[in-house]
Design a protein around this motif. Structure first.
Motif, mmCIF file in Angstrom:
data_model
loop_
_atom_site.group_PDB
_atom_site.id
_atom_site.type_symbol
_atom_site.label_atom_id
_atom_site.label_comp_id
_atom_site.label_asym_id
_atom_site.label_seq_id
_atom_site.Cartn_x
_atom_site.Cartn_y
_atom_site.Cartn_z
ATOM 1 N N PRO A 100 0.828 -1.206 0.000
ATOM 2 C CA PRO A 100 0.000 0.000 0.000
ATOM 3 C C PRO A 100 0.862 1.255 0.000
ATOM 4 C CG PRO A 100 -0.783 -1.587 1.627
ATOM 5 C CD PRO A 100 0.555 -2.077 1.155
ATOM 6 N N PRO A 101 0.297 2.359 -0.540
ATOM 7 C CA PRO A 101 -1.041 2.479 -1.122
ATOM 8 C C PRO A 101 -1.082 2.047 -2.584
ATOM 9 C CG PRO A 101 0.037 4.624 -1.118
ATOM 10 C CD PRO A 101 0.994 3.668 -0.445
ATOM 11 N N ASN A 102 -2.154 1.323 -2.943
ATOM 12 C CA ASN A 102 -2.360 0.952 -4.337
ATOM 13 C C ASN A 102 -3.831 0.681 -4.596
ATOM 14 O OD1 ASN A 102 -2.036 -1.328 -2.688
ATOM 15 N ND2 ASN A 102 -1.286 -2.615 -4.327
ATOM 16 N N THR A 103 -4.331 1.260 -5.678
ATOM 17 C CA THR A 103 -5.707 1.050 -6.115
ATOM 18 C C THR A 103 -5.811 -0.351 -6.710
ATOM 19 O OG1 THR A 103 -5.641 3.379 -6.806
ATOM 20 C CG2 THR A 103 -7.594 2.098 -7.407
ATOM 21 N N LEU A 104 -6.827 -1.119 -6.297
ATOM 22 C CA LEU A 104 -6.921 -2.520 -6.695
ATOM 23 C C LEU A 104 -8.163 -2.805 -7.529
ATOM 24 C CD1 LEU A 104 -6.091 -4.172 -3.244
ATOM 25 C CD2 LEU A 104 -4.513 -3.765 -5.155
ATOM 26 N N ALA A 105 -7.983 -3.544 -8.612
ATOM 27 C CA ALA A 105 -9.087 -4.198 -9.311
ATOM 28 C C ALA A 105 -9.084 -5.652 -8.859
ATOM 29 C CB ALA A 105 -8.902 -4.100 -10.819
ATOM 30 N N GLU A 106 -10.152 -6.077 -8.208
ATOM 31 C CA GLU A 106 -10.219 -7.432 -7.654
ATOM 32 C C GLU A 106 -11.313 -8.217 -8.366
ATOM 33 O OE1 GLU A 106 -8.898 -6.787 -3.085
ATOM 34 O OE2 GLU A 106 -10.982 -6.289 -3.522
ATOM 35 N N TYR A 107 -11.092 -9.531 -8.473
ATOM 36 C CA TYR A 107 -12.096 -10.335 -9.167
ATOM 37 C C TYR A 107 -12.019 -11.800 -8.752
ATOM 38 C CZ TYR A 107 -8.151 -11.630 -12.180
ATOM 39 O OH TYR A 107 -6.942 -12.085 -12.639
ATOM 40 N N ASP A 124 -6.567 -0.905 0.406
ATOM 41 C CA ASP A 124 -5.111 -0.731 0.457
ATOM 42 C C ASP A 124 -4.704 0.670 0.033
ATOM 43 O OD1 ASP A 124 -4.735 -3.255 1.394
ATOM 44 O OD2 ASP A 124 -3.720 -4.043 -0.371
ATOM 45 N N GLY A 125 -5.647 1.609 0.052
ATOM 46 C CA GLY A 125 -5.353 2.970 -0.325
ATOM 47 C C GLY A 125 -5.499 3.214 -1.816
ATOM 48 N N PHE A 126 -4.955 4.332 -2.277
ATOM 49 C CA PHE A 126 -5.119 4.786 -3.666
ATOM 50 C C PHE A 126 -3.794 5.313 -4.183
ATOM 51 C CE2 PHE A 126 -5.824 8.057 -6.807
ATOM 52 C CZ PHE A 126 -6.919 7.647 -7.550
ATOM 53 N N GLY A 160 3.533 9.361 -3.284
ATOM 54 C CA GLY A 160 2.933 8.793 -4.476
ATOM 55 C C GLY A 160 1.491 8.348 -4.341
ATOM 56 N N GLY A 161 0.880 8.509 -3.162
ATOM 57 C CA GLY A 161 -0.480 8.007 -3.013
ATOM 58 C C GLY A 161 -1.146 8.469 -1.737
ATOM 59 N N CYS A 162 -2.267 7.821 -1.424
ATOM 60 C CA CYS A 162 -3.079 8.143 -0.250
ATOM 61 C C CYS A 162 -3.411 6.845 0.462
ATOM 62 C CB CYS A 162 -4.357 8.856 -0.681
ATOM 63 S SG CYS A 162 -5.415 9.425 0.673
ATOM 64 N N ASN A 163 -2.961 6.693 1.703
ATOM 65 C CA ASN A 163 -3.198 5.465 2.451
ATOM 66 C C ASN A 163 -4.640 5.339 2.903
ATOM 67 O OD1 ASN A 163 -0.732 3.955 2.682
ATOM 68 N ND2 ASN A 163 0.085 5.610 3.974
ATOM 69 N N ASN A 164 -5.122 4.110 3.021
ATOM 70 C CA ASN A 164 -6.344 3.831 3.739
ATOM 71 C C ASN A 164 -6.043 3.938 5.234
ATOM 72 O OD1 ASN A 164 -8.317 1.741 5.145
ATOM 73 N ND2 ASN A 164 -9.241 2.276 3.180
#
Length: 225
Positions: A100-107, A124-126, A160-164
């Motif tokens: 993290p942080p990382n935007t996730l596509a889950e399936y 996991d944040g953005f 580099g991002g925004c934490n949850n």
């Protein structure tokens, strides 16, 4: 992972309902103005410069899978190195989850009643705006394209991002570690939800954040849609 909250309750009979043996095709497209090092589990990883696409197949019956983007990476000739966001095992080809942080596509593919379950998760944040949409099949796409990095609360900001908040505070209030129904929306989760209504904003944000498509659907994940 967000899907883990609801799928175990409906997937215990998954194998009994899985009829398709064809792989699903995923196109991962970078429309950002910068390079993204795409990552997938299963799938590995690939550098995507602006406008490039990475296509791979995933077997039907696959569950608890995800795709994400990594930023500001530096890899050597052997594919070893690190990324500022989304880093996975220090390699270009991922063999685990991202940091993290990382935007996730889950399936999860072809599960209960021959349905695919999909979501975009900010648990996991953005780090990168994302669209996750079918290229076949009768179902809707989902998107999180707000300027979350630019508007991120001070307590959650990360390089580099925004934490949850779960990543930062590690308490049940934000992480829901005590089981189903043990936590609810917070001021921080509402920050994410208000900007990306389709996306998971905290681990038990299931009712408005999990979507289904017919089994056998193919998909496109777009960075910076």
């Amino acid at each position: 992972m967000s899907l883990i909250n609801i799928l175990p309750t409906v997937l215990s009979l998954a194998l009994l309902f899985t009829t398709s043996t064809h792989a699903a095709t995923f196109d991962v497209v970078n429309r950002c103005s910068y390079t993204v090092w795409a990552a997938a589990s299963p799938g590995g990883g690939r550098r995507l410069d602006r406008g490039q696409t990475w296509t791979f197949n995933v077997a039907q019956g696959t569950k608890m899978a995800r795709i994400w983007g990594r930023t500001n990476c530096k890899f050597d000739a052997n594919g070893q190195g690190r990324c500022e966001t989304g880093d996975c095992t220090g390699g270009l080809v991922c063999k685990g989850w991202g940091t993290p942080p990382n935007t996730l596509a889950e399936y999860a593919l072809n599960q209960f009643n021959n349905r695919d379950f999909i979501d975009i998760s900010l648990v996991d944040g953005f780090n990168i705006p994302m669209d996750f949409s079918p290229t076949t099949g009768a179902c809707r796409g989902i998107r999180c394209a707000a300027d979350i990095n630019g508007q991120c609360p001070a307590q959650l900001k990360a390089p580099g991002g925004c934490n949850n908040p779960c990543t930062v505070f590690k308490t049940n209030e934000y992480c829901c570690t005590n089981g189903q129904g043990s936590c609810g929306p917070t001021t921080f989760s509402k920050f994410f939800k208000n900007r990306c209504p389709d996306a998971y904003s905290y681990p038990q944000d299931d009712p408005t954040s999990t979507f289904t498509c017919p089994g056998g659907t193919n998909y496109r994940v777009t960075f910076c849609p």
